[in-house]
Design a protein around this motif. Sequence first.
Motif, PDB file in Angstrom:
ATOM      1  N   VAL A 283      32.377 105.796  49.600  1.00 23.15           N
ATOM      2  CA  VAL A 283      31.771 105.016  48.528  1.00 23.15           C
ATOM      3  C   VAL A 283      30.274 104.863  48.768  1.00 23.15           C
ATOM      4  CG1 VAL A 283      32.316 102.817  49.680  1.00 23.15           C
ATOM      5  CG2 VAL A 283      31.851 102.853  47.214  1.00 23.15           C
ATOM      6  N   VAL A 306      33.295 107.759  45.396  1.00 21.27           N
ATOM      7  CA  VAL A 306      33.102 106.660  44.447  1.00 21.27           C
ATOM      8  C   VAL A 306      31.624 106.315  44.475  1.00 21.27           C
ATOM      9  CG1 VAL A 306      33.700 104.296  43.837  1.00 21.27           C
ATOM     10  CG2 VAL A 306      35.436 105.788  44.840  1.00 21.27           C
ATOM     11  N   HIS A 319      32.874 112.899  36.845  1.00 21.10           N
ATOM     12  CA  HIS A 319      33.816 111.780  36.791  1.00 21.10           C
ATOM     13  C   HIS A 319      35.244 112.269  36.577  1.00 21.10           C
ATOM     14  CE1 HIS A 319      35.210 107.726  36.263  1.00 21.10           C
ATOM     15  NE2 HIS A 319      35.602 107.953  35.027  1.00 21.10           N
ATOM     16  N   GLY A 323      35.337 112.861  41.896  1.00 22.35           N
ATOM     17  CA  GLY A 323      35.255 111.451  42.261  1.00 22.35           C
ATOM     18  C   GLY A 323      35.224 110.580  41.031  1.00 22.35           C
ATOM     19  N   LEU A 324      34.840 109.334  41.233  1.00 20.52           N
ATOM     20  CA  LEU A 324      34.787 108.359  40.152  1.00 20.52           C
ATOM     21  C   LEU A 324      33.396 107.728  40.132  1.00 20.52           C
ATOM     22  CD1 LEU A 324      38.237 106.620  40.800  1.00 20.52           C
ATOM     23  CD2 LEU A 324      37.749 108.445  39.138  1.00 20.52           C
ATOM     24  N   LEU A 334      33.406  99.290  39.504  1.00 17.77           N
ATOM     25  CA  LEU A 334      33.440  99.763  40.882  1.00 17.77           C
ATOM     26  C   LEU A 334      34.697  99.266  41.584  1.00 17.77           C
ATOM     27  CD1 LEU A 334      32.167 101.130  43.359  1.00 17.77           C
ATOM     28  CD2 LEU A 334      30.894  99.011  43.764  1.00 17.77           C
ATOM     29  N   HIS A 337      37.721 101.262  40.383  1.00 17.76           N
ATOM     30  CA  HIS A 337      37.757 102.609  40.950  1.00 17.76           C
ATOM     31  C   HIS A 337      38.259 102.590  42.392  1.00 17.76           C
ATOM     32  CE1 HIS A 337      34.614 104.288  37.870  1.00 17.76           C
ATOM     33  NE2 HIS A 337      35.804 104.129  37.355  1.00 17.76           N
ATOM     34  N   LEU A 338      37.775 101.647  43.168  1.00 20.15           N
ATOM     35  CA  LEU A 338      38.223 101.543  44.552  1.00 20.15           C
ATOM     36  C   LEU A 338      39.717 101.232  44.620  1.00 20.15           C
ATOM     37  CD1 LEU A 338      35.227  99.561  46.075  1.00 20.15           C
ATOM     38  CD2 LEU A 338      35.849 101.921  46.592  1.00 20.15           C
TER      39      LEU A 338
END
Length: 380
Positions: A283, A306, A319, A323-324, A334, A337-338
């Motif tokens: 991240v 992320v 995206h 990843g995001l 955020l 997403h995590l």
Amino acid sequence: MRILLTTFWNYPHVGGLSNYITNLKHGLENRGHVVEITCPNEFDGYVNTKNNISDYLWKFYQQRYGKDKKKFFQLDVNFYTYLTHLSQQNLEGYDILHAQDLATAYILGMLNEHYEKPLLYTPHGILSLNRIKFKEVDKDSLSARYFIEIDKRAVQYADKIIILSDHFREPLKQLGAHDSKMLTVHTGIEENEEIEYTKGANRHQTIISCIARLTQRKGHHILLEALNMIKEHLDHVEIRIIGDGKTREDLEQQAQHLRLSNVVFLGSRDDIPQLLKETDIFVLPTINDSLPISIIEAMHMGLPIVSSYVGGIPELIHHQKEGLLSTPGDIETLSKHLLLLIQNPSLRNELGENARKFAQAELTVNEMSRKIEQEYQSLL
């Protein structure tokens, strides 16, 4: 070809610029070229020259501007010191001059009016227009006008500008560069063959790693707020903050205040590949960035990313593919997403494998040096 890479900063040092220069040098040498690097710490008597110039310029600046112009006074000291030493070098024997920052592009450009060698410029940091945008410099100040003029001269002197990502294009256009003068070549890194591309060495828990200097613009404070929103889902999760910097104390206090006991601050480390091997999710909630090398390293290790729609990151991380991504500063998205990746190992593996494939195809030293070599040859 005989190639000179120049930088205004000491080399080597910790950071993306130093890694880029090292990788580019090795890549070009592997392709049969002779590559030399010039930087302040290689010049004899550099400190003495700097002290003498500083004494002279300080009196001049006090008389003309007063004592409140220390920012570009110090830049001028560094400019004139570097110019003094670089001008003593014979640049005639080089086929290509490649400046690795705007200060060197400006200085080298002035000297190159005599030599008339092909001059390339790669901006690595934040250009002055972005510093004004993010209020690091007052747009109406003398400092802003000064820095913008240096940027314009660097662009003007360069025959070609090698940019790390397309997000550099618009600010460079504002400084006078045309699209035809710019070439995007994404940063490539050497793959660590000693590290296997396996993720999650600690199967009893999920490891989330954030690798970056601890500064406001890297968004660590946003990450902590996002983690706080999903705190009840973090029983078997460890969050590693890797790196050091001026905001560390504030961040540690923030984590303590939010009672995020599973957030650990590891400081600066020299075993990044091993730490990435142990990681499940990478991240980086950065607010203002160009092309973080840590993301490229994580992609090579097959990790889902992320991060934020910032700088050149969306050119590497699409995206829901590698990843995001979320809008910088969007704490709620955020956190979602995590949580999605924490709870969905199969999605982690899918995104991570896509990231690894992209990195191996596009983000290697060989690919980077091949593209830059072609540009060098086109200018001869």
